[in-house]
Design a protein around this motif. Sequence first.
Motif, PDB file in Angstrom:
ATOM      1  N   GLN A  60       0.866  -1.195   0.000  1.00 33.08           N
ATOM      2  CA  GLN A  60       0.000   0.000   0.000  1.00 33.08           C
ATOM      3  C   GLN A  60       0.896   1.236   0.000  1.00 33.08           C
ATOM      4  O   GLN A  60       2.096   1.126   0.237  1.00 33.08           O
ATOM      5  CB  GLN A  60      -0.853   0.048   1.266  1.00 33.08           C
ATOM      6  N   ASN A  61       0.250   2.384  -0.205  1.00 32.78           N
ATOM      7  CA  ASN A  61       0.976   3.648  -0.108  1.00 32.78           C
ATOM      8  C   ASN A  61       1.460   3.851   1.332  1.00 32.78           C
ATOM      9  O   ASN A  61       0.651   4.054   2.232  1.00 32.78           O
ATOM     10  CB  ASN A  61       0.010   4.773  -0.523  1.00 32.78           C
ATOM     11  N   PRO A  62       2.789   3.814   1.579  1.00 33.90           N
ATOM     12  CA  PRO A  62       3.270   3.915   2.965  1.00 33.90           C
ATOM     13  C   PRO A  62       3.162   5.328   3.542  1.00 33.90           C
ATOM     14  O   PRO A  62       3.348   5.530   4.732  1.00 33.90           O
ATOM     15  CB  PRO A  62       4.738   3.504   2.855  1.00 33.90           C
ATOM     16  N   PHE A  63       2.882   6.301   2.675  1.00 34.54           N
ATOM     17  CA  PHE A  63       2.863   7.696   3.139  1.00 34.54           C
ATOM     18  C   PHE A  63       1.450   8.171   3.498  1.00 34.54           C
ATOM     19  O   PHE A  63       1.272   9.293   3.934  1.00 34.54           O
ATOM     20  CB  PHE A  63       3.481   8.612   2.079  1.00 34.54           C
ATOM     21  N   GLU A  64       0.462   7.281   3.304  1.00 34.20           N
ATOM     22  CA  GLU A  64      -0.908   7.710   3.564  1.00 34.20           C
ATOM     23  C   GLU A  64      -1.153   7.843   5.069  1.00 34.20           C
ATOM     24  O   GLU A  64      -1.640   8.865   5.543  1.00 34.20           O
ATOM     25  CB  GLU A  64      -1.890   6.715   2.947  1.00 34.20           C
ATOM     26  N   ASN A  65      -0.830   6.799   5.819  1.00 35.21           N
ATOM     27  CA  ASN A  65      -0.978   6.839   7.282  1.00 35.21           C
ATOM     28  C   ASN A  65       0.350   6.435   7.917  1.00 35.21           C
ATOM     29  O   ASN A  65       0.469   5.349   8.468  1.00 35.21           O
ATOM     30  CB  ASN A  65      -2.061   5.856   7.750  1.00 35.21           C
ATOM     31  N   PRO A  66       1.371   7.294   7.823  1.00 36.52           N
ATOM     32  CA  PRO A  66       2.678   6.862   8.333  1.00 36.52           C
ATOM     33  C   PRO A  66       2.626   6.629   9.850  1.00 36.52           C
ATOM     34  O   PRO A  66       2.016   7.421  10.566  1.00 36.52           O
ATOM     35  CB  PRO A  66       3.605   8.034   7.993  1.00 36.52           C
ATOM     36  N   ALA A  67       3.226   5.516  10.280  1.00 32.49           N
ATOM     37  CA  ALA A  67       3.240   5.215  11.717  1.00 32.49           C
ATOM     38  C   ALA A  67       4.134   6.238  12.411  1.00 32.49           C
ATOM     39  O   ALA A  67       5.281   6.415  11.995  1.00 32.49           O
ATOM     40  CB  ALA A  67       3.775   3.809  11.919  1.00 32.49           C
ATOM     41  N   PRO A  68       3.631   6.924  13.456  1.00 29.73           N
ATOM     42  CA  PRO A  68       4.493   7.907  14.138  1.00 29.73           C
ATOM     43  C   PRO A  68       5.617   7.182  14.869  1.00 29.73           C
ATOM     44  O   PRO A  68       5.384   6.172  15.514  1.00 29.73           O
ATOM     45  CB  PRO A  68       3.540   8.593  15.135  1.00 29.73           C
ATOM     46  N   SER A  69       6.846   7.661  14.694  1.00 33.57           N
ATOM     47  CA  SER A  69       7.951   7.025  15.421  1.00 33.57           C
ATOM     48  C   SER A  69       9.026   8.060  15.703  1.00 33.57           C
ATOM     49  O   SER A  69       9.410   8.824  14.815  1.00 33.57           O
ATOM     50  CB  SER A  69       8.519   5.864  14.622  1.00 33.57           C
ATOM     51  N   ALA A  70       9.479   8.091  16.948  1.00 30.87           N
ATOM     52  CA  ALA A  70      10.534   9.032  17.341  1.00 30.87           C
ATOM     53  C   ALA A  70      11.871   8.306  17.271  1.00 30.87           C
ATOM     54  O   ALA A  70      11.934   7.108  17.549  1.00 30.87           O
ATOM     55  CB  ALA A  70      10.272   9.522  18.742  1.00 30.87           C
ATOM     56  N   PRO A  71      12.937   9.019  16.863  1.00 29.49           N
ATOM     57  CA  PRO A  71      14.259   8.365  16.845  1.00 29.49           C
ATOM     58  C   PRO A  71      14.809   8.204  18.266  1.00 29.49           C
ATOM     59  O   PRO A  71      15.671   8.964  18.717  1.00 29.49           O
ATOM     60  CB  PRO A  71      15.123   9.308  16.002  1.00 29.49           C
ATOM     61  N   THR A  72      14.277   7.182  18.942  1.00 31.52           N
ATOM     62  CA  THR A  72      14.609   6.979  20.362  1.00 31.52           C
ATOM     63  C   THR A  72      16.036   6.496  20.567  1.00 31.52           C
ATOM     64  O   THR A  72      16.447   6.301  21.704  1.00 31.52           O
ATOM     65  CB  THR A  72      13.649   5.934  20.960  1.00 31.52           C
ATOM     66  N   TRP A  73      16.753   6.285  19.473  1.00 26.27           N
ATOM     67  CA  TRP A  73      18.158   5.884  19.605  1.00 26.27           C
ATOM     68  C   TRP A  73      19.049   7.088  19.918  1.00 26.27           C
ATOM     69  O   TRP A  73      20.261   6.960  20.059  1.00 26.27           O
ATOM     70  CB  TRP A  73      18.639   5.106  18.383  1.00 26.27           C
ATOM     71  N   PHE A  74      18.413   8.255  20.029  1.00 24.96           N
ATOM     72  CA  PHE A  74      19.112   9.444  20.557  1.00 24.96           C
ATOM     73  C   PHE A  74      18.409   9.899  21.831  1.00 24.96           C
ATOM     74  O   PHE A  74      17.186   9.720  21.964  1.00 24.96           O
ATOM     75  CB  PHE A  74      19.082  10.589  19.531  1.00 24.96           C
ATOM     76  N   PRO A  75      19.153  10.497  22.779  1.00 24.53           N
ATOM     77  CA  PRO A  75      18.490  11.006  23.986  1.00 24.53           C
ATOM     78  C   PRO A  75      17.505  12.121  23.627  1.00 24.53           C
ATOM     79  O   PRO A  75      17.627  12.733  22.553  1.00 24.53           O
ATOM     80  CB  PRO A  75      19.648  11.539  24.843  1.00 24.53           C
ATOM     81  N   ASP A  76      16.553  12.355  24.515  1.00 21.01           N
ATOM     82  CA  ASP A  76      15.484  13.306  24.212  1.00 21.01           C
ATOM     83  C   ASP A  76      16.000  14.746  24.402  1.00 21.01           C
ATOM     84  O   ASP A  76      15.630  15.435  25.361  1.00 21.01           O
ATOM     85  CB  ASP A  76      14.287  13.011  25.123  1.00 21.01           C
ATOM     86  N   ASP A  77      16.857  15.169  23.471  1.00 23.45           N
ATOM     87  CA  ASP A  77      17.408  16.536  23.540  1.00 23.45           C
ATOM     88  C   ASP A  77      17.586  17.053  22.110  1.00 23.45           C
ATOM     89  O   ASP A  77      17.001  16.484  21.169  1.00 23.45           O
ATOM     90  CB  ASP A  77      18.738  16.548  24.335  1.00 23.45           C
ATOM     91  N   GLY A  78      18.385  18.075  21.911  1.00 21.98           N
ATOM     92  CA  GLY A  78      18.556  18.664  20.584  1.00 21.98           C
ATOM     93  C   GLY A  78      19.042  17.669  19.541  1.00 21.98           C
ATOM     94  O   GLY A  78      18.724  17.802  18.351  1.00 21.98           O
TER      95      GLY A  78
END
Length: 234
Positions: free
Chosen positions: A92-110
Amino acid sequence: MALKLQEIDPENDFPALAKCLFESYEDPPQKFFHVFFPIHGTGDEARNEAIKEAADRLKLWHTHDPSSYWQKVVDEETGKIAGGALWNIHQQNPFENPAPSAPTWFPDDGSRRFVEKALENHSRPRAQVAQKPHLYLFIIFTHPDYRRKGVGQQFMDWGIKKADETSVDFYLDSTPYGRPLYEANGFTYLEENINIPKTENPDEKWKEIEDKVGPFTFWLMCRPFSAKKSSEAE
Ligand SMILES: CC(C)(COP(=O)(O)OP(=O)(O)OC[C@H]1O[C@@H](n2cnc3c(N)ncnc32)[C@H](O)[C@@H]1OP(=O)(O)O)[C@@H](O)C(=O)NCCC(=O)NCCS
């Protein structure tokens, strides 16, 4: 030397695949790699920790993403992994409902804010042209000991056959090192993507990773499906 293409064993292969991935992207070094697979700290211990984190994360991505398909090429004499490829078989079109994901492999900072922007920038060109089912080659690498022995070509042969069988376009984002392989396989270049994440107020952590990674360039490339080409190959 017998080099055999196989589907990976997700229970056992990720530690060796992650090690091969790091060794492949370290020779020659590619700064953007830090965005996807960072080493936090210096020295062997930090690097080994990073490879372990990468193995765990790749396994998690694989088991949670139905489009994910991993292959390896194995040296049958030694059992060593010579290279790997991660595909996304998008039905399917992967950009229609993209799964939200944070790059958690970095600490939650800048640094995480920087990587969020970098990932957004990275997928933007494809998001503009590939809003449909397609085949995407997300990661491909050949260990330096096995280069120019047809390992990358085995992955490409599989991808081209798969794209033709399923009547879809085949996309990838190319590094400078990948481009000769893709050009040799009839891919055309669609867009240059110079990735320079921007923010109004960069903090120290943002500036630190910005200095380390710098602007990095990928080229969006495509092998469009052609019914004619596909029937000629049969
Ligand atoms: C890109 C990469 C995967 C190529 O893998 P490989 O196994 O060495 O490629 P192959 O041996 O299958 O090459 C097949 C053909 O592609 C072309 N090619 C591949 N690498 C090339 C190079 N460095 N220079 C010129 N042509 C090249 C050639 O036409 C080659 O055929 P030939 O050897 O008969 O001339 C490998 O160089 C690599 O892992 N680089 C570092 C990681 C990376 O940047 N990956 C690409 C991400 S987009």
